[in-house]
Every structure is written in C-alpha cells, then in structure tokens.
Design a protein around this motif. Structure first.
Motif, PDB file in Angstrom:
ATOM      1  N   LYS A  90      26.718 -71.309  17.408  1.00 21.10           N
ATOM      2  CA  LYS A  90      25.308 -71.429  17.056  1.00 21.10           C
ATOM      3  C   LYS A  90      24.406 -71.617  18.271  1.00 21.10           C
ATOM      4  CE  LYS A  90      24.929 -72.893  12.321  1.00 21.10           C
ATOM      5  NZ  LYS A  90      24.450 -73.946  11.428  1.00 21.10           N
ATOM      6  N   LEU A  91      24.981 -72.120  19.366  1.00 14.96           N
ATOM      7  CA  LEU A  91      24.162 -72.419  20.544  1.00 14.96           C
ATOM      8  C   LEU A  91      24.478 -71.496  21.721  1.00 14.96           C
ATOM      9  CD1 LEU A  91      24.446 -76.307  20.433  1.00 14.96           C
ATOM     10  CD2 LEU A  91      22.535 -74.949  19.617  1.00 14.96           C
ATOM     11  N   LEU A  92      23.535 -71.409  22.649  1.00 13.97           N
ATOM     12  CA  LEU A  92      23.725 -70.606  23.868  1.00 13.97           C
ATOM     13  C   LEU A  92      23.805 -71.551  25.057  1.00 13.97           C
ATOM     14  CD1 LEU A  92      20.770 -68.142  23.200  1.00 13.97           C
ATOM     15  CD2 LEU A  92      23.094 -67.821  22.457  1.00 13.97           C
ATOM     16  N   THR A  93      24.636 -71.225  26.029  1.00 15.40           N
ATOM     17  CA  THR A  93      24.732 -72.092  27.212  1.00 15.40           C
ATOM     18  C   THR A  93      23.761 -71.616  28.287  1.00 15.40           C
ATOM     19  OG1 THR A  93      26.608 -70.757  27.860  1.00 15.40           O
ATOM     20  CG2 THR A  93      27.105 -72.942  27.056  1.00 15.40           C
ATOM     21  N   LEU A  94      23.266 -72.581  29.038  1.00 16.32           N
ATOM     22  CA  LEU A  94      22.358 -72.255  30.159  1.00 16.32           C
ATOM     23  C   LEU A  94      23.182 -72.160  31.431  1.00 16.32           C
ATOM     24  CD1 LEU A  94      19.289 -74.541  29.576  1.00 16.32           C
ATOM     25  CD2 LEU A  94      19.163 -72.121  29.980  1.00 16.32           C
ATOM     26  N   LYS A  95      23.114 -71.028  32.094  1.00 16.81           N
ATOM     27  CA  LYS A  95      23.874 -70.854  33.334  1.00 16.81           C
ATOM     28  C   LYS A  95      22.911 -70.600  34.496  1.00 16.81           C
ATOM     29  CE  LYS A  95      28.369 -69.548  31.863  1.00 16.81           C
ATOM     30  NZ  LYS A  95      29.515 -68.720  32.182  1.00 16.81           N
ATOM     31  N   PHE A  96      23.388 -70.895  35.694  1.00 21.41           N
ATOM     32  CA  PHE A  96      22.636 -70.665  36.928  1.00 21.41           C
ATOM     33  C   PHE A  96      21.253 -71.332  36.922  1.00 21.41           C
ATOM     34  CE2 PHE A  96      25.210 -66.788  36.102  1.00 21.41           C
ATOM     35  CZ  PHE A  96      26.185 -67.036  37.043  1.00 21.41           C
ATOM     36  N   LEU A  97      21.164 -72.450  36.220  1.00 20.86           N
ATOM     37  CA  LEU A  97      19.909 -73.209  36.218  1.00 20.86           C
ATOM     38  C   LEU A  97      19.947 -74.159  37.413  1.00 20.86           C
ATOM     39  CD1 LEU A  97      17.276 -73.887  34.605  1.00 20.86           C
ATOM     40  CD2 LEU A  97      18.568 -75.706  33.532  1.00 20.86           C
ATOM     41  N   SER A  98      18.857 -74.183  38.149  1.00 18.95           N
ATOM     42  CA  SER A  98      18.801 -75.016  39.353  1.00 18.95           C
ATOM     43  C   SER A  98      19.033 -76.490  39.016  1.00 18.95           C
ATOM     44  CB  SER A  98      17.442 -74.833  40.015  1.00 18.95           C
ATOM     45  OG  SER A  98      17.258 -75.811  40.991  1.00 18.95           O
ATOM     46  N   SER A  99      19.685 -77.182  39.940  1.00 24.90           N
ATOM     47  CA  SER A  99      19.935 -78.614  39.705  1.00 24.90           C
ATOM     48  C   SER A  99      18.632 -79.411  39.716  1.00 24.90           C
ATOM     49  CB  SER A  99      20.899 -79.137  40.762  1.00 24.90           C
ATOM     50  OG  SER A  99      20.392 -78.838  42.046  1.00 24.90           O
ATOM     51  N   LYS A 100      17.587 -78.809  40.342  1.00 26.99           N
ATOM     52  CA  LYS A 100      16.289 -79.494  40.382  1.00 26.99           C
ATOM     53  C   LYS A 100      15.561 -79.405  39.038  1.00 26.99           C
ATOM     54  CE  LYS A 100      15.568 -78.370  45.232  1.00 26.99           C
ATOM     55  NZ  LYS A 100      14.868 -77.404  46.072  1.00 26.99           N
ATOM     56  N   ALA A 101      15.946 -78.424  38.234  1.00 26.30           N
ATOM     57  CA  ALA A 101      15.242 -78.207  36.967  1.00 26.30           C
ATOM     58  C   ALA A 101      15.508 -79.347  35.994  1.00 26.30           C
ATOM     59  CB  ALA A 101      15.684 -76.893  36.352  1.00 26.30           C
ATOM     60  N   LYS A 102      14.464 -79.742  35.307  1.00 32.45           N
ATOM     61  CA  LYS A 102      14.615 -80.801  34.289  1.00 32.45           C
ATOM     62  C   LYS A 102      14.136 -80.255  32.945  1.00 32.45           C
ATOM     63  CE  LYS A 102      14.289 -84.536  37.535  1.00 32.45           C
ATOM     64  NZ  LYS A 102      13.363 -85.256  38.374  1.00 32.45           N
ATOM     65  N   PRO A 103      15.049 -79.646  32.185  1.00 37.64           N
ATOM     66  CA  PRO A 103      14.620 -79.092  30.898  1.00 37.64           C
ATOM     67  C   PRO A 103      14.187 -80.191  29.926  1.00 37.64           C
ATOM     68  CG  PRO A 103      16.825 -78.353  31.513  1.00 37.64           C
ATOM     69  CD  PRO A 103      16.480 -79.460  32.414  1.00 37.64           C
ATOM     70  N   ILE A 104      13.244 -79.844  29.080  1.00 38.11           N
ATOM     71  CA  ILE A 104      12.738 -80.816  28.097  1.00 38.11           C
ATOM     72  C   ILE A 104      13.275 -80.406  26.728  1.00 38.11           C
ATOM     73  CG2 ILE A 104      10.643 -81.903  27.168  1.00 38.11           C
ATOM     74  CD1 ILE A 104       9.249 -80.417  29.674  1.00 38.11           C
ATOM     75  N   ASP A 105      13.653 -81.379  25.939  1.00 36.81           N
ATOM     76  CA  ASP A 105      14.140 -81.113  24.591  1.00 36.81           C
ATOM     77  C   ASP A 105      13.032 -80.420  23.782  1.00 36.81           C
ATOM     78  OD1 ASP A 105      15.941 -81.075  22.601  1.00 36.81           O
ATOM     79  OD2 ASP A 105      16.035 -83.231  22.273  1.00 36.81           O
ATOM     80  N   GLY A 106      13.286 -79.252  23.264  1.00 32.50           N
ATOM     81  CA  GLY A 106      12.291 -78.523  22.476  1.00 32.50           C
ATOM     82  C   GLY A 106      11.508 -77.502  23.284  1.00 32.50           C
ATOM     83  N   GLU A 107      11.774 -77.417  24.593  1.00 25.97           N
ATOM     84  CA  GLU A 107      11.081 -76.458  25.464  1.00 25.97           C
ATOM     85  C   GLU A 107      11.462 -75.023  25.075  1.00 25.97           C
ATOM     86  OE1 GLU A 107      11.741 -77.362  29.553  1.00 25.97           O
ATOM     87  OE2 GLU A 107      10.515 -75.692  30.266  1.00 25.97           O
ATOM     88  N   VAL A 108      10.451 -74.166  25.039  1.00 22.23           N
ATOM     89  CA  VAL A 108      10.701 -72.772  24.622  1.00 22.23           C
ATOM     90  C   VAL A 108      11.319 -71.974  25.780  1.00 22.23           C
ATOM     91  CG1 VAL A 108       9.606 -70.638  23.777  1.00 22.23           C
ATOM     92  CG2 VAL A 108       8.828 -72.851  22.940  1.00 22.23           C
ATOM     93  N   VAL A 109      12.294 -71.146  25.442  1.00 23.51           N
ATOM     94  CA  VAL A 109      12.953 -70.295  26.440  1.00 23.51           C
ATOM     95  C   VAL A 109      12.633 -68.836  26.118  1.00 23.51           C
ATOM     96  CG1 VAL A 109      15.202 -69.588  27.353  1.00 23.51           C
ATOM     97  CG2 VAL A 109      14.816 -71.968  26.759  1.00 23.51           C
ATOM     98  N   GLN A 110      12.192 -68.100  27.132  1.00 20.80           N
ATOM     99  CA  GLN A 110      11.838 -66.687  26.931  1.00 20.80           C
ATOM    100  C   GLN A 110      12.547 -65.809  27.947  1.00 20.80           C
ATOM    101  OE1 GLN A 110       7.562 -66.418  27.133  1.00 20.80           O
ATOM    102  NE2 GLN A 110       7.326 -66.933  24.964  1.00 20.80           N
ATOM    103  N   THR A 111      12.607 -64.512  27.640  1.00 23.97           N
ATOM    104  CA  THR A 111      13.231 -63.583  28.595  1.00 23.97           C
ATOM    105  C   THR A 111      12.355 -63.519  29.853  1.00 23.97           C
ATOM    106  OG1 THR A 111      12.089 -61.766  27.516  1.00 23.97           O
ATOM    107  CG2 THR A 111      14.376 -62.115  26.891  1.00 23.97           C
TER     108      THR A 111
END
Lengths: 174, 311
Positions: free
Chosen positions: B205-226
């Motif tokens: 059901k879920l997708l994994t995030l790869k090659f995301l910078s260690s500096k990045a701080k994703p927020i719960d509920g943040e929209v992801v686009q192409t």
C-alpha cells in the motif's frame, strides 16, 4: 474399428483437457478479480491451489502438466506477471501433492488441512524466492502474509462446504 | 476425507521427469522474460490483445457484484459522508475565491517574466480491463493501444494523480505498470521543502522514499509530486502524501485507490525519451528561491507587499 475407437478415446481425452484448462483459467481470473472486493484489497487468496488440491486428492482428477503450464502461462500474460512464474507454482504444487500425500507421508489420507498448508507454503516459498532473485528487492510482506493466510483459512471452509453439499445430495438421493 | 487413488500415483510416476523438464522450461521462460527480448514482448502483446475480451468478460460480473456490495456498505454511512462533504464544500469555496484572485496575479507575472506557455496535454482515456490483483505484479490492462498513439513510457493518470506508466503496447491494448509495483521508480519532489527524491513501489500500500537527502525533513501529510527529472514524466502530477511509520521512517501513501480504477488517461504527447547524456538533465536541486531574486513588491508566495512610504 479399433482405430476409430482409439481416435475417439484421444478426442475424449483432448476435450476433457481443454475443459479443464478453461476451468482453471476461469478460476485464476476469478481469483484475480476478487481484488475488486474491499476485503481482498491487499491481496487475493490462491483459489487455484485449493481447486487443484481438491481435484487431485478428492475427486481423483489428475491435471496434465501441459495444462498447468499453459494455464499459468496465459494467466501471467493477463496479469502482467513474469512469464512462467504461475506455471512453476502450479507444477511444483502438483509435484508436492503427489510426493507428500499420495506417494509417501499421508497414506492414511488424514489431516488434509495440515498437508495442504505444508504443500502450499513450500510451493509458494519457492516461487517467492524466485521472485526475490528476479527483482533484487524485498517487497512489502503484508500482502504476501495475507495471501497465504487467507488461502489457508479458505481451504477448510471450501472443504467443509463440499462435504456438506455431498452429504445433502446423498440424503436427497436416498 | 482425502482419497489418494493408486491410478493417480501411477500416472504421476511416469510424468515425474516430464514435470521437471517443464519446470526447467518455465525457469528459462522467466529469465528470457526478464531479458526483455523484443520477440517475447511482441508475443506478450499479441496474446494480451487476444485474451483481453475474455478477461474483461470474466471480470465484469465480479466487478459488478463488488460494486453492489460497496454501494450497500456506503449507504450505511451516508449521513456522516454528507456532513463531511458539506464542510469540505465550504472550505473549498473559501480556497476557490483566494485561488481565483491569485490566478490573475500569476498570469500577470508570467507575462512580465515572459515565461514559456505550457503545452496542453493530449489525453486519451481508456477503460481498465483487468483488476490490479496479483501478489507479485501490479499492472492494469487498458483497452487502447498503438491505434490511439499510445507508446511505451507514457504516463497514465486519473483525476487524482499518477497511476503509473505504460510498459507494453499492442495494437488494441496497453499494459500500465502501477506506481505501487516493486519495479516502478518515479522521480518526485516534496512540495513543501522542494527536496527531490525517488519513490519506489513495494507491491503493497505504501511507496518508499529513496535518494532523499539526509538534510531533508519531510512533514507528515506533505504532498509529493512528480519532479519531471529525466524527462520521462511531466512535472507536477500528484503521487501521494508523506506518512510516518511507527519506526520513524517516512513513506508515501498513494492518493489513488488502485482497486477502484475504472478509467485511466494516458498523456500521449509526452513521448518517452532515451536516457542519453545529451538529453539527461540530472537531479538539479530544487531549492526555494532566495528573497534577493524576488520581484520588488512581491513576497515569496507571490503576494503583493504594500510598502509603507517610511520604509
């Protein structure tokens, strides 16, 4: 005259195989389309393995290897799977049924649910490992556990329903 | 009770070797299929075309019955659904009034900056023939193929966002690899922080995030686009939202319900590009623009800032 009878026998065998192929293909399609139901959203049960097991063990119908190969092949094309994966599963499944139930271990023909569990998990594990090798990555395991679990739950339910229907039909006949 | 008949056993012993030969043949088929040979692809395409009507006819009754069950299930929660929709309509009306005023500003700015006009997408909508069921494969067959100009690599979308992309095309049908499939890799960016990443399906059901910078701080509920990196998919198509697992790892939850896919649109003007060094852009960092390059009189979000005469 004998030649005609032989021809007739081969024709009978061929038509029987074709019918069984259609039946298995229908079952596999039905199995896939179960994902339209929200209960099987994660994964669908392997109805075809229950059907093959019951056909071989209970109804004494031996599906030919070619039929299993072709059914799996066409099913892989329909759902876009790696070609041959379903065929391998079906062939291994049939092999284990004969090896474990009819040939060696279960000569008393009892505890069929446990034997089905062993056979199904064995065959599925082999195919799963093969898929791991091909894709080089580990998929989410929850759909796989759901697939195995639901199949193992459905087997006794289908088995009991068949027992019940045969009992009722015998009652009606008598 | 089980009834292992001796006649079955005899026939098994004779066909044991044949069984192994067939398993070997299947293994060869699996590896040949993985090599992606043109001949095998063509055979697959031809057989998909041939089997599509049969599959559609077999799936249709089950789909209809499932639809009836879903209708009955949703009828029970109609009242709550109605209340939820009313509040959503109210919220949307407020947003709509804001957006319409901002749209005019945006057009004005575009004219001022002489931004190239966006090409309008040519879209073909087709019906999904098969269910995305399958433990190891998550694909859907649609009833439009080469005759409608569909090509391998073109993106498949629905009204909500990205469904996947075309992996095989025949004359009358096309196969779409869903974004949840383990073989699917999509370049994306996080819309709040602009960090690029790649999402990979897990056949779940879920997708994994790869090659995301260690500096990045994703927020719960943040929209992801192409992100449009690599030139395969157009930028700005919704993928899903960030969810945080119990272990603290971030995943992307797709916005699309793959079980209820009936119609899928293919963006046909976006041709697939080969990955050559000439047309490959690489992963350019998508940093937020610095305030120094802002237009005078506008803040970061593009709103007018009225400066007081004292400043």
């Amino acid at each position: 005259m004998i030649k005609h009878i032989k021809n007739f026998y081969y024709f009978y065998k061929f038509s029987k195989s074709i019918l069984f192929f259609v039946f298995l293909f229908f079952t596999l399609n039905f199995q896939t389309s179960l994902s339209f139901f929200s209960i099987f959203e994660i994964s669908t049960p392997s109805l075809v393995s229950i059907v093959i097991y019951l056909c071989i063990v209970r109804f004494n119908i031996n599906p030919s290897n070619i039929i299993l190969l072709l059914t799996g092949f066409f099913h892989d094309i329909v759902i876009g799977n790696n070609l041959g994966i379903t065929s391998i599963f079906l062939l291994i499944f049939k092999y284990f049924i004969f090896r474990l139930i009819l040939e060696k271990i279960n000569k008393k023909n009892q505890e069929e649910w446990i034997y089905f569990t062993i056979i199904f998990i064995f065959s599925f594990s082999i195919v799963f490992l093969l898929n791991l090798i091909i894709s080089f990555s580990l998929p989410e395991l929850s759909p796989i556990f759901f697939h195995v679990g639901v199949t193992l739950i459905l087997f006794p339910i289908i088995n009991i329903s068949i027992n019940f229907f045969s009992y009722v039909s015998r009652l009606i006949k008598s | 009770m089980v009834s292992g008949k001796p006649s079955n056993l005899k026939s098994f012993k004779s066909s044991k070797n044949f069984n192994f030969i067939l398993i070997l043949l299947c293994l060869t088929l699996v590896f040949l299929g993985k090599l992606d040979l043109i001949a095998i692809r063509n055979i697959k395409a031809f057989l998909s075309d041939f089997l599509a009507p049969v599959t559609f006819a077999l799936n249709k009754p089950v789909k209809e019955i499932a639809g009836v069950f879903e209708d009955v299930k949703s009828a029970g929660s109609l009242r709550e659904e109605n209340i939820r929709l009313k509040s959503e309509v109210r919220k949307l009306k407020v947003i709509n009034s804001k957006v319409s005023s901002q749209e005019l500003e945006l057009l004005e700015l575009r004219q001022l900056l002489k931004v190239l006009p966006e090409r309008k997408n040519k879209i073909i909508t087709a019906r999904a023939i098969t269910a995305p069921g399958g433990v190891f494969a998550n694909t859907v067959l649609i009833n439009a193929g080469e005759d409608y100009g569909i090509k391998v690599g073109q993106p498949a979308i629905s009204s909500l966002g990205l469904v996947g992309y075309v992996v095989n095309v025949s004359l009358k049908t096309s196969r779409i690899l869903l974004i949840i499939d383990i073989n699917s890799l999509i370049p994306v960016y996080l819309t709040n922080s602009n960090w690029p990443a790649v999402v990979q399906g897990q056949s779940g059901k879920l997708l994994t995030l790869k090659f995301l910078s260690s500096k990045a701080k994703p927020i719960d509920g943040e929209v992801v686009q192409t992100s449009g990196h690599g030139g395969r998919l157009p930028p700005g198509i919704n993928i899903g939202k960030i969810v945080k697992s119990f272990s603290g790892k971030f995943y992307v939850k797709p916005i699309i319900d793959f079980q209820r896919l009936t119609y899928i649109s293919i963006i046909t003007n976006k041709t697939s590009q080969s990955m050559s060094s000439k047309n490959f852009d690489g992963f350019a960092p998508l940093q937020k623009p610095k305030s120094s390059i802002n237009l005078k009189g506008f803040n970061l979000s593009g709103k007018r800032v009225i400066e007081s005469p004292e400043n």
